[in-house]
Scaffold this motif. Sequence first.
Motif, PDB file in Angstrom:
ATOM      1  N   LEU A  59       0.916  -1.226   0.114  1.00 57.68           N
ATOM      2  CA  LEU A  59       0.000   0.088  -0.060  1.00 57.68           C
ATOM      3  C   LEU A  59       0.944   1.254   0.062  1.00 57.68           C
ATOM      4  CD1 LEU A  59      -2.505  -1.141   2.629  1.00 57.68           C
ATOM      5  CD2 LEU A  59      -2.860  -1.057   0.230  1.00 57.68           C
ATOM      6  N   GLN A  60       0.227   2.057  -0.601  1.00 56.27           N
ATOM      7  CA  GLN A  60       0.860   3.642  -0.485  1.00 56.27           C
ATOM      8  C   GLN A  60       0.779   4.318   0.684  1.00 56.27           C
ATOM      9  OE1 GLN A  60      -0.350   5.942  -3.605  1.00 56.27           O
ATOM     10  NE2 GLN A  60       0.784   7.858  -3.161  1.00 56.27           N
ATOM     11  N   GLY A  61       1.745   5.142   1.001  1.00 55.64           N
ATOM     12  CA  GLY A  61       1.719   5.948   2.460  1.00 55.64           C
ATOM     13  C   GLY A  61       0.287   7.002   2.246  1.00 55.64           C
ATOM     14  N   TRP A  62      -0.098   7.421   3.414  1.00 55.05           N
ATOM     15  CA  TRP A  62      -0.952   8.394   3.541  1.00 55.05           C
ATOM     16  C   TRP A  62      -0.909   9.329   4.671  1.00 55.05           C
ATOM     17  CZ3 TRP A  62      -4.233   7.560   7.702  1.00 55.05           C
ATOM     18  CH2 TRP A  62      -4.144   6.351   8.523  1.00 55.05           C
ATOM     19  N   ILE A  63      -1.840  10.299   4.542  1.00 54.63           N
ATOM     20  CA  ILE A  63      -1.728  11.286   5.648  1.00 54.63           C
ATOM     21  C   ILE A  63      -2.766  11.408   6.544  1.00 54.63           C
ATOM     22  CG2 ILE A  63      -1.516  14.021   6.110  1.00 54.63           C
ATOM     23  CD1 ILE A  63       1.010  12.935   4.772  1.00 54.63           C
ATOM     24  N   LEU A  64      -2.637  11.495   8.032  1.00 53.33           N
ATOM     25  CA  LEU A  64      -3.967  11.625   8.645  1.00 53.33           C
ATOM     26  C   LEU A  64      -3.485  13.099   9.482  1.00 53.33           C
ATOM     27  CD1 LEU A  64      -6.335  10.845  10.471  1.00 53.33           C
ATOM     28  CD2 LEU A  64      -4.420  10.261  12.449  1.00 53.33           C
ATOM     29  N   ASP A  65      -4.417  13.988   8.974  1.00 51.99           N
ATOM     30  CA  ASP A  65      -4.392  15.636   9.314  1.00 51.99           C
ATOM     31  C   ASP A  65      -5.299  15.537  10.583  1.00 51.99           C
ATOM     32  OD1 ASP A  65      -4.220  18.202   9.424  1.00 51.99           O
ATOM     33  OD2 ASP A  65      -5.740  18.609   7.930  1.00 51.99           O
ATOM     34  N   VAL A  66      -4.596  15.900  11.945  1.00 52.23           N
ATOM     35  CA  VAL A  66      -5.331  16.067  13.248  1.00 52.23           C
ATOM     36  C   VAL A  66      -5.427  17.657  13.340  1.00 52.23           C
ATOM     37  CG1 VAL A  66      -5.300  15.599  15.375  1.00 52.23           C
ATOM     38  CG2 VAL A  66      -4.605  13.663  13.845  1.00 52.23           C
ATOM     39  N   ALA A  67      -6.577  18.245  13.065  1.00 55.15           N
ATOM     40  CA  ALA A  67      -6.541  19.717  13.262  1.00 55.15           C
ATOM     41  C   ALA A  67      -7.506  20.030  14.788  1.00 55.15           C
ATOM     42  CB  ALA A  67      -7.423  20.063  12.130  1.00 55.15           C
ATOM     43  N   GLY A  68      -7.175  21.156  15.161  1.00 54.19           N
ATOM     44  CA  GLY A  68      -7.609  21.493  16.348  1.00 54.19           C
ATOM     45  C   GLY A  68      -6.832  21.160  17.804  1.00 54.19           C
ATOM     46  N   LEU A 161      -5.316  20.951   6.958  1.00 57.76           N
ATOM     47  CA  LEU A 161      -4.241  21.011   5.512  1.00 57.76           C
ATOM     48  C   LEU A 161      -5.061  21.701   4.617  1.00 57.76           C
ATOM     49  CD1 LEU A 161      -2.283  17.703   5.432  1.00 57.76           C
ATOM     50  CD2 LEU A 161      -1.573  19.974   5.908  1.00 57.76           C
ATOM     51  N   THR A 162      -6.394  21.424   4.462  1.00 61.51           N
ATOM     52  CA  THR A 162      -7.018  21.968   3.230  1.00 61.51           C
ATOM     53  C   THR A 162      -7.371  23.405   3.513  1.00 61.51           C
ATOM     54  OG1 THR A 162      -9.213  21.282   4.241  1.00 61.51           O
ATOM     55  CG2 THR A 162      -8.439  19.718   2.647  1.00 61.51           C
ATOM     56  N   SER A 163      -7.079  24.069   4.345  1.00 56.77           N
ATOM     57  CA  SER A 163      -7.136  25.403   4.646  1.00 56.77           C
ATOM     58  C   SER A 163      -5.977  26.134   3.993  1.00 56.77           C
ATOM     59  CB  SER A 163      -7.654  25.899   6.090  1.00 56.77           C
ATOM     60  OG  SER A 163      -6.350  25.610   6.943  1.00 56.77           O
ATOM     61  N   PHE A 164      -4.944  25.469   3.912  1.00 54.58           N
ATOM     62  CA  PHE A 164      -3.630  26.028   3.393  1.00 54.58           C
ATOM     63  C   PHE A 164      -3.580  26.070   1.678  1.00 54.58           C
ATOM     64  CE2 PHE A 164      -3.009  25.002   7.785  1.00 54.58           C
ATOM     65  CZ  PHE A 164      -2.399  26.073   8.210  1.00 54.58           C
ATOM     66  N   SER A 165      -4.131  24.806   1.308  1.00 54.44           N
ATOM     67  CA  SER A 165      -3.922  24.759   0.023  1.00 54.44           C
ATOM     68  C   SER A 165      -4.981  24.071  -0.566  1.00 54.44           C
ATOM     69  CB  SER A 165      -2.565  23.909  -0.318  1.00 54.44           C
ATOM     70  OG  SER A 165      -2.411  23.495  -1.544  1.00 54.44           O
TER      71      SER A 165
END
Length: 167
Positions: A59-68, A161-165
């Motif tokens: 499997l390919q790597g992935w990102i977990l974005d923990v905001a707050g 992350l989506t708030s930056f790009s």
Amino acid sequence: GRAEPVRLMAPDGLEALCGALRPAGRPEALADVMATATPTLWCAVGAALSSALLRPLGLQGWILDVAGSTSGGKTSVWGSPEALIRTWRDTDAFLFSTAAFLGNVPVFLDDTKTEGDPKRIARVVYSLTSGVERGRGSADGGVRALRTWRSVGVLTGEQPLTSFSSD
């Protein structure tokens, strides 16, 4: 007979990671924390543990974005959080050297708001998930060997992350 201990040898500048990757804590303590854990903490611990399975499962790597506001636990399943958590102040070369050295251990990157360049955020996220650094030439006119990894990136910050790009 008793097997020889495995020694992890780090490239210059990454020695602190060797000491950080060690057994620590008590399984009962993790069980106590997880018994009352929030869904966010369950996801973070699951992401940290699943990183080691990516390569064997193809499997390919992935990102977990923990905001707050975040709570502890997502890095402690691997060892010392203080040495494992990187920040956006690190250069791309250092982040990718760290990812390559860690191989299948997750990459923890904290405090997204300190990075002011949305293009860099997109570039780092893409590179972390693709599992390969950018190609580079060498001084003798050849090319350097590409370093690879296959891991989960756990990124934290006050905003997603989506708030930056929009990438």
